[in-house]
Design a protein around this motif. Structure first.
Motif, PDB file in Angstrom:
ATOM      1  N   LYS A  65    -126.671 139.030 -23.462  1.00  0.00           N
ATOM      2  CA  LYS A  65    -125.977 138.164 -22.493  1.00  0.00           C
ATOM      3  C   LYS A  65    -126.922 137.646 -21.416  1.00  0.00           C
ATOM      4  N   TYR A  66    -127.993 138.400 -21.163  1.00  0.00           N
ATOM      5  CA  TYR A  66    -128.846 138.099 -20.014  1.00  0.00           C
ATOM      6  C   TYR A  66    -130.285 137.762 -20.394  1.00  0.00           C
ATOM      7  N   PHE A  67    -130.707 138.115 -21.606  1.00  0.00           N
ATOM      8  CA  PHE A  67    -132.094 137.885 -22.012  1.00  0.00           C
ATOM      9  C   PHE A  67    -132.135 137.235 -23.390  1.00  0.00           C
ATOM     10  N   LYS A  68    -133.178 136.449 -23.618  1.00  0.00           N
ATOM     11  CA  LYS A  68    -133.344 135.762 -24.891  1.00  0.00           C
ATOM     12  C   LYS A  68    -134.627 136.250 -25.562  1.00  0.00           C
ATOM     13  N   ALA A  69    -134.696 135.977 -26.866  1.00  0.00           N
ATOM     14  CA  ALA A  69    -135.882 136.336 -27.660  1.00  0.00           C
ATOM     15  C   ALA A  69    -136.252 137.799 -27.475  1.00  0.00           C
ATOM     16  N   LEU A  70    -135.258 138.686 -27.516  1.00  0.00           N
ATOM     17  CA  LEU A  70    -135.492 140.118 -27.294  1.00  0.00           C
ATOM     18  C   LEU A  70    -136.137 140.813 -28.479  1.00  0.00           C
ATOM     19  N   GLY A  71    -135.930 140.267 -29.662  1.00  0.00           N
ATOM     20  CA  GLY A  71    -136.495 140.917 -30.853  1.00  0.00           C
ATOM     21  C   GLY A  71    -136.006 142.350 -30.991  1.00  0.00           C
ATOM     22  N   SER A  72    -136.938 143.291 -31.177  1.00  0.00           N
ATOM     23  CA  SER A  72    -136.578 144.695 -31.383  1.00  0.00           C
ATOM     24  C   SER A  72    -136.103 145.376 -30.098  1.00  0.00           C
ATOM     25  N   HIS A  73    -136.188 144.656 -28.967  1.00  0.00           N
ATOM     26  CA  HIS A  73    -135.754 145.233 -27.695  1.00  0.00           C
ATOM     27  C   HIS A  73    -134.277 144.973 -27.400  1.00  0.00           C
ATOM     28  N   LEU A  74    -133.583 144.306 -28.322  1.00  0.00           N
ATOM     29  CA  LEU A  74    -132.158 144.059 -28.141  1.00  0.00           C
ATOM     30  C   LEU A  74    -131.405 145.384 -28.179  1.00  0.00           C
ATOM     31  N   VAL A  75    -130.526 145.602 -27.186  1.00  0.00           N
ATOM     32  CA  VAL A  75    -129.725 146.814 -27.094  1.00  0.00           C
ATOM     33  C   VAL A  75    -128.254 146.410 -27.013  1.00  0.00           C
ATOM     34  N   ASP A  76    -127.391 147.073 -27.786  1.00  0.00           N
ATOM     35  CA  ASP A  76    -125.962 146.765 -27.754  1.00  0.00           C
ATOM     36  C   ASP A  76    -125.414 146.941 -26.340  1.00  0.00           C
ATOM     37  N   ASP A  77    -124.465 146.090 -25.986  1.00  0.00           N
ATOM     38  CA  ASP A  77    -123.824 146.215 -24.677  1.00  0.00           C
ATOM     39  C   ASP A  77    -122.857 147.395 -24.629  1.00  0.00           C
ATOM     40  N   THR A  78    -122.339 147.792 -25.763  1.00  0.00           N
ATOM     41  CA  THR A  78    -121.331 148.854 -25.794  1.00  0.00           C
ATOM     42  C   THR A  78    -121.968 150.244 -25.748  1.00  0.00           C
ATOM     43  N   ILE A  79    -121.445 151.078 -24.874  1.00  0.00           N
ATOM     44  CA  ILE A  79    -121.790 152.501 -24.835  1.00  0.00           C
ATOM     45  C   ILE A  79    -120.510 153.284 -25.134  1.00  0.00           C
ATOM     46  N   SER A  80    -120.590 154.228 -26.054  1.00  0.00           N
ATOM     47  CA  SER A  80    -119.456 155.098 -26.370  1.00  0.00           C
ATOM     48  C   SER A  80    -119.564 156.376 -25.544  1.00  0.00           C
ATOM     49  N   ILE A  81    -118.455 156.783 -24.972  1.00  0.00           N
ATOM     50  CA  ILE A  81    -118.421 157.948 -24.087  1.00  0.00           C
ATOM     51  C   ILE A  81    -117.329 158.907 -24.542  1.00  0.00           C
ATOM     52  N   GLU A  82    -117.627 160.190 -24.474  1.00  0.00           N
ATOM     53  CA  GLU A  82    -116.624 161.221 -24.717  1.00  0.00           C
ATOM     54  C   GLU A  82    -116.665 162.242 -23.599  1.00  0.00           C
ATOM     55  N   PHE A  83    -115.488 162.600 -23.112  1.00  0.00           N
ATOM     56  CA  PHE A  83    -115.352 163.708 -22.181  1.00  0.00           C
ATOM     57  C   PHE A  83    -114.847 164.929 -22.940  1.00  0.00           C
ATOM     58  N   PHE A  84    -115.517 166.056 -22.784  1.00  0.00           N
ATOM     59  CA  PHE A  84    -115.008 167.350 -23.238  1.00  0.00           C
ATOM     60  C   PHE A  84    -114.905 168.223 -21.989  1.00  0.00           C
ATOM     61  N   LEU A  85    -113.690 168.437 -21.530  1.00  0.00           N
ATOM     62  CA  LEU A  85    -113.483 169.086 -20.245  1.00  0.00           C
ATOM     63  C   LEU A  85    -112.726 170.404 -20.380  1.00  0.00           C
ATOM     64  N   LYS A  86    -113.129 171.349 -19.560  1.00  0.00           N
ATOM     65  CA  LYS A  86    -112.412 172.620 -19.437  1.00  0.00           C
ATOM     66  C   LYS A  86    -112.267 172.911 -17.948  1.00  0.00           C
ATOM     67  N   ALA A  87    -111.036 173.221 -17.526  1.00  0.00           N
ATOM     68  CA  ALA A  87    -110.782 173.457 -16.109  1.00  0.00           C
ATOM     69  C   ALA A  87    -109.818 174.625 -15.948  1.00  0.00           C
ATOM     70  N   GLY A  88    -109.947 175.331 -14.840  1.00  0.00           N
ATOM     71  CA  GLY A  88    -109.093 176.487 -14.617  1.00  0.00           C
ATOM     72  C   GLY A  88    -108.795 176.681 -13.129  1.00  0.00           C
TER      73      GLY A  88
END
Length: 308
Positions: free
Chosen positions: A285-308
């Motif tokens: 979205k912000y850079f052109k001609a990135l070649g192998s430096h292109l990185v997906d915009d999406t990051i997947s996140i998971e929370f594994f939480l324990k609380a007491g």
């Protein structure tokens, strides 16, 4: 083909066998296929246990009934559950030829007033979550992340430094999590120099700039319970304000919240577009001609939480 029998018919059909000759060579094996914990709490008289959810199910049944012509009488929790059908399929594939299922399982048996062991036992009550403010156990909670590009993916963890989850009316209502961004770790290349290079890059101002923004924060501001959600499926939808690099955006995520010993556990999985939080390195979205430096915009996140 599995024979289906009513609970009362089974009780009458084999009453004399069980009372007079419970270990006769031609006696059937009455098989409780639920978990060992459930079996210990309540089961049919003379039943033995081999949990169908365990990998060793067939081996356990072979120990109980070496002769594959032995009649094996299965029972499940109720007619809506699929464990008995699954067990019958596994046993048929293993060569067992004389299978019977008690229709309606344990619940139907109890509904007809038939005896159980231990005497007077009842179905275990569904666990409930007590209303209170639960403090996050940071040592037993973790954030897992996955980032991708055209060449593959990397995944890792970020520790939490603090957090709390408020339960009201038996369900999560609000909460707050603080992640220690300086603790970012890569897992898939752990122990290699490449992991260190990746982590250093993620910590830098190209990505999360942790010297300036050492924490990220998730604040749950509204929760909507999902009615009749089956176990293992999301049972609440959370409206969350997610703050990264001092930029806050609302995110809606499904989550599973469940009781655990004297506390609670929570699991949530969701995706974000990192560029909304000014994490723009390698973004098309912000850079052109990135070649192998292109990185997906999406990051997947998971929370594994324990609380007491």
């Amino acid at each position: 083909m599995t024979r289906i029998i009513e609970p009362q018919d089974w009780a009458q059909e084999w009453a004399e066998v069980w009372v007079q000759h419970p270990r006769a060579p031609d006696a059937p094996v009455l098989l409780d296929i639920l978990s060992p914990e459930h079996y210990a709490a309540i089961h049919l008289p003379h039943a033995v246990n081999a949990c169908v959810y365990e990998v060793a199910f067939i081996g356990n049944v072979v120990n109980l009934a070496p002769d594959k012509k032995t009649e094996i009488v299965l029972y499940d929790m109720n007619s809506a559950a699929h464990a008995a059908a699954s067990a019958a399929t596994k046993l048929e594939k293993a060569g067992y030829t004389n299978l019977t299922e008690i229709k309606g399982g344990l619940e139907a048996w109890l509904a007809q007033g038939l005896a159980v062991e231990p005497i007077g036992a009842a179905l275990p009550a569904e666990p409930v979550i007590a209303d209170k403010n639960y403090v996050l156990d940071c040592d037993k909670s973790i954030l897992r992340w996955t980032g991708r590009n055209l060449n593959g993916a990397h995944n890792g963890t970020i520790p939490f430094s603090s957090g709390a989850l408020l339960i009201e009316n038996g369900t999560l209502s609000r909460g707050n999590l603080v992640a220690d961004m300086k603790g970012i770790r890569d897992v898939d290349m752990a122990g290699t120099g490449l992991a260190d290079v990746l982590v250093a890059h993620l910590l830098s101002d190209d990505f999360f700039d942790v010297e300036v923004f050492p924490t990220a924060e998730a604040t749950f501001v509204l929760a909507r319970p999902i009615a009749q959600a089956p176990a293992g499926s999301p049972n609440v939808v959370l409206n969350m304000n997610l703050t990264i690099k001092d930029i806050t955006h609302p995110v809606q995520i499904p989550a599973i919240v469940a009781p655990d010993d004297k506390g609670i556990k929570m699991h949530a999985a969701f995706d974000i577009d990192r560029t909304r939080w000014n994490v723009i390195y390698g973004s098309g979205k912000y850079f052109k001609a990135l070649g192998s430096h292109l990185v997906d915009d999406t990051i997947s996140i998971e929370f594994f939480l324990k609380a007491g």
